[in-house]
Write an enzyme that holds these catalytic residues in place. Structure first.
Site, PDB file in Angstrom:
ATOM      1  N   TYR A  48       0.824  -1.225   0.000  1.00  0.00           N
ATOM      2  CA  TYR A  48       0.000   0.000   0.000  1.00  0.00           C
ATOM      3  C   TYR A  48       0.857   1.273   0.000  1.00  0.00           C
ATOM      4  CZ  TYR A  48      -3.567  -3.313   1.735  1.00  0.00           C
ATOM      5  OH  TYR A  48      -4.396  -4.382   1.915  1.00  0.00           O
ATOM      6  N   HIS A 106       1.091 -11.643   2.137  1.00  0.00           N
ATOM      7  CA  HIS A 106      -0.042 -11.012   1.431  1.00  0.00           C
ATOM      8  C   HIS A 106      -0.795 -11.952   0.486  1.00  0.00           C
ATOM      9  CE1 HIS A 106      -1.346  -6.663   0.468  1.00  0.00           C
ATOM     10  NE2 HIS A 106      -2.345  -7.479   0.233  1.00  0.00           N
TER      11      HIS A 106
HETATM   12  P1  NAP Z   1     -14.140  -2.001   1.544  1.00  0.00           P
HETATM   13  O1  NAP Z   1     -13.801  -1.678   2.937  1.00  0.00           O
HETATM   14  O2  NAP Z   1     -14.928  -3.220   1.222  1.00  0.00           O
HETATM   15  O3  NAP Z   1     -14.914  -0.797   0.856  1.00  0.00           O
HETATM   16  C1  NAP Z   1     -14.388   0.496   0.803  1.00  0.00           C
HETATM   17  C2  NAP Z   1     -15.339   1.325  -0.034  1.00  0.00           C
HETATM   18  O4  NAP Z   1     -16.572   1.497   0.643  1.00  0.00           O
HETATM   19  C3  NAP Z   1     -14.779   2.680  -0.317  1.00  0.00           C
HETATM   20  O5  NAP Z   1     -15.163   3.018  -1.647  1.00  0.00           O
HETATM   21  C4  NAP Z   1     -15.487   3.581   0.701  1.00  0.00           C
HETATM   22  O6  NAP Z   1     -15.632   4.869   0.163  1.00  0.00           O
HETATM   23  C5  NAP Z   1     -16.820   2.890   0.825  1.00  0.00           C
HETATM   24  N1  NAP Z   1     -17.439   3.031   2.159  1.00  0.00           N
HETATM   25  C6  NAP Z   1     -16.903   2.671   3.355  1.00  0.00           C
HETATM   26  N2  NAP Z   1     -17.776   2.829   4.345  1.00  0.00           N
HETATM   27  C7  NAP Z   1     -18.912   3.318   3.778  1.00  0.00           C
HETATM   28  C8  NAP Z   1     -20.182   3.682   4.296  1.00  0.00           C
HETATM   29  N3  NAP Z   1     -20.472   3.560   5.601  1.00  0.00           N
HETATM   30  N4  NAP Z   1     -21.133   4.131   3.433  1.00  0.00           N
HETATM   31  C9  NAP Z   1     -20.860   4.239   2.090  1.00  0.00           C
HETATM   32  N5  NAP Z   1     -19.663   3.913   1.560  1.00  0.00           N
HETATM   33  C10 NAP Z   1     -18.693   3.464   2.389  1.00  0.00           C
HETATM   34  O7  NAP Z   1     -12.827  -2.097   0.594  1.00  0.00           O
HETATM   35  P2  NAP Z   1     -11.285  -2.174   0.794  1.00  0.00           P
HETATM   36  O8  NAP Z   1     -10.716  -0.893   1.241  1.00  0.00           O
HETATM   37  O9  NAP Z   1     -10.739  -2.736  -0.459  1.00  0.00           O
HETATM   38  O10 NAP Z   1     -11.076  -3.281   1.919  1.00  0.00           O
HETATM   39  C11 NAP Z   1     -10.882  -2.955   3.276  1.00  0.00           C
HETATM   40  C12 NAP Z   1      -9.432  -3.104   3.678  1.00  0.00           C
HETATM   41  O11 NAP Z   1      -9.027  -4.456   3.552  1.00  0.00           O
HETATM   42  C13 NAP Z   1      -8.446  -2.349   2.771  1.00  0.00           C
HETATM   43  O12 NAP Z   1      -8.460  -0.961   2.982  1.00  0.00           O
HETATM   44  C14 NAP Z   1      -7.174  -3.058   3.109  1.00  0.00           C
HETATM   45  O13 NAP Z   1      -6.661  -2.592   4.352  1.00  0.00           O
HETATM   46  C15 NAP Z   1      -7.653  -4.506   3.236  1.00  0.00           C
HETATM   47  N6  NAP Z   1      -7.515  -5.298   1.990  1.00  0.00           N
HETATM   48  C16 NAP Z   1      -6.724  -6.421   2.013  1.00  0.00           C
HETATM   49  C17 NAP Z   1      -6.577  -7.191   0.870  1.00  0.00           C
HETATM   50  C18 NAP Z   1      -5.687  -8.392   0.909  1.00  0.00           C
HETATM   51  O14 NAP Z   1      -5.350  -8.925  -0.184  1.00  0.00           O
HETATM   52  N7  NAP Z   1      -5.307  -8.873   2.073  1.00  0.00           N
HETATM   53  C19 NAP Z   1      -7.246  -6.846  -0.319  1.00  0.00           C
HETATM   54  C20 NAP Z   1      -8.054  -5.718  -0.306  1.00  0.00           C
HETATM   55  C21 NAP Z   1      -8.195  -4.976   0.844  1.00  0.00           C
HETATM   56  P3  NAP Z   1     -15.048   6.195   0.890  1.00  0.00           P
HETATM   57  O15 NAP Z   1     -13.631   5.934   1.288  1.00  0.00           O
HETATM   58  O16 NAP Z   1     -15.195   7.231  -0.188  1.00  0.00           O
HETATM   59  O17 NAP Z   1     -15.966   6.425   2.059  1.00  0.00           O
END
Ligand code: NAP
Length: 257
Positions: A48, A106
């Site tokens: 990241y 990862h």
């Molecule tokens: P997520 O948490 O599933 O979704 C994030 C999205 O949802 C963003 O577009 C955010 O927009 C929106 N959002 C969040 N809360 C909201 C709410 N209450 N109402 C409306 N929209 C909302 O996606 P992610 O960031 O990909 O996954 C979460 C975390 O998991 C990552 O940040 C990362 O740390 C980790 N991750 C790990 C892997 C892995 O391979 N291990 C892969 C992907 C992700 P805004 O920011 O504009 O609010």
């Protein structure tokens, strides 16, 4: 805050803060906002390119390091024993800490076993409090844990109401590994926040669809790490542990899977 206990007795918050795509000066402020809201688990990764701002935000927040849980992950540039060993030192430096709470591999890289050896050594030296993997499906997990000495404490995988992976969760649990969800909101790819089934259940509990989507996972023992850059949404997501879905709710959501 609810916690879940890992197989070595370390406790991990049920809800943490994801930091994918959170970078720079703005990103540091976002992480400080999340800490102010109450999040005590910050999920980062070498991939990241934001470990430095995570370390800086924690430092500037003035919050006792011992009360914060930092997860980071080693990517393919560290995919060997020697590289992983050096990479762990790099993460410690960027995060400005002398220990990482949870260190993950990862993806199932071809030399994940070599990397795991480096993780185990860092664990033995108390540079890491817990070790684990990410994106390992059942077959890869089964292969990985054969004679590995330490059962991974966590497998962080994609999990949300449309693809919950409850069977994988149960399988991992039987061996002593906690399944943690990434993408609990489908990474913003599907309009989960307006899903009619979630909205109906949300209205019943005076909650939002986002809160129902998170509670569906946490109530079944799956910790979550939602990401948002908006303070109001941080609060909304954080306040998702104070209600319970009933059997009828769970049944309806299960049909979305
Ligand atoms: P997520 O948490 O599933 O979704 C994030 C999205 O949802 C963003 O577009 C955010 O927009 C929106 N959002 C969040 N809360 C909201 C709410 N209450 N109402 C409306 N929209 C909302 O996606 P992610 O960031 O990909 O996954 C979460 C975390 O998991 C990552 O940040 C990362 O740390 C980790 N991750 C790990 C892997 C892995 O391979 N291990 C892969 C992907 C992700 P805004 O920011 O504009 O609010």
């Amino acid at each position: 805050m609810e916690y879940i206990t890992l197989n070595n007795g370390v406790t991990m918050p049920m809800i943490g803060f994801g930091t994918w795509d959170v970078r720079g000066k703005f990103g540091k402020q976002v992480i400080m906002d999340a800490l102010k809201v109450g999040y005590r688990l910050i999920d980062t990764a070498q991939m990241y390119d934001n470990e430095s701002i995570v370390g800086q935000a924690i430092h500037e927040s003035g919050i006792d390091r011992k009360t914060i849980f930092i997860t980071t992950k080693l990517d393919r540039t560290s995919a060997s024993y020697e590289k992983a060993k050096a990479a762990i030192e790099g993460s410690l430096q960027r995060l400005k800490t002398d220990y990482i709470d949870l260190l993950l591999i990862h993806e199932p890289y071809s030399d994940a076993l070599g990397m795991y050896q480096a993780l185990k050594e860092a664990y033995a030296l108390s540079k890491v409090r817990a070790i684990g993997i990410s994106n390992f499906d059942r077959d890869r997990y089964d292969q990985f844990i054969k004679n590995r000495g330490i059962i991974p404490m966590v497998d962080q995988v994609e999990s949300h109401v449309y693809f919950s992976q409850l069977k994988l969760k149960d399988h991992l649990m039987r061996h002593g590994t906690i399944m943690q969800s990434w993408g609990s909101f489908t990474e913003g790819r599907r309009d989960i926040f307006n899903d009619p089934v979630l909205l109906k259940i949300a209205t019943k509990h005076q909650k939002t669809a986002a809160q129902v989507a998170l509670r569906y996972l946490t109530q079944q023992g799956i910790p979550v790490i939602p990401k948002t850059v908006h303070v109001e949404r941080m609060k909304e997501n954080f306040n998702s542990l104070d209600f319970d879905l009933d059997q009828a709710d769970l049944g309806q959501i299960r049909r979305l899977d």
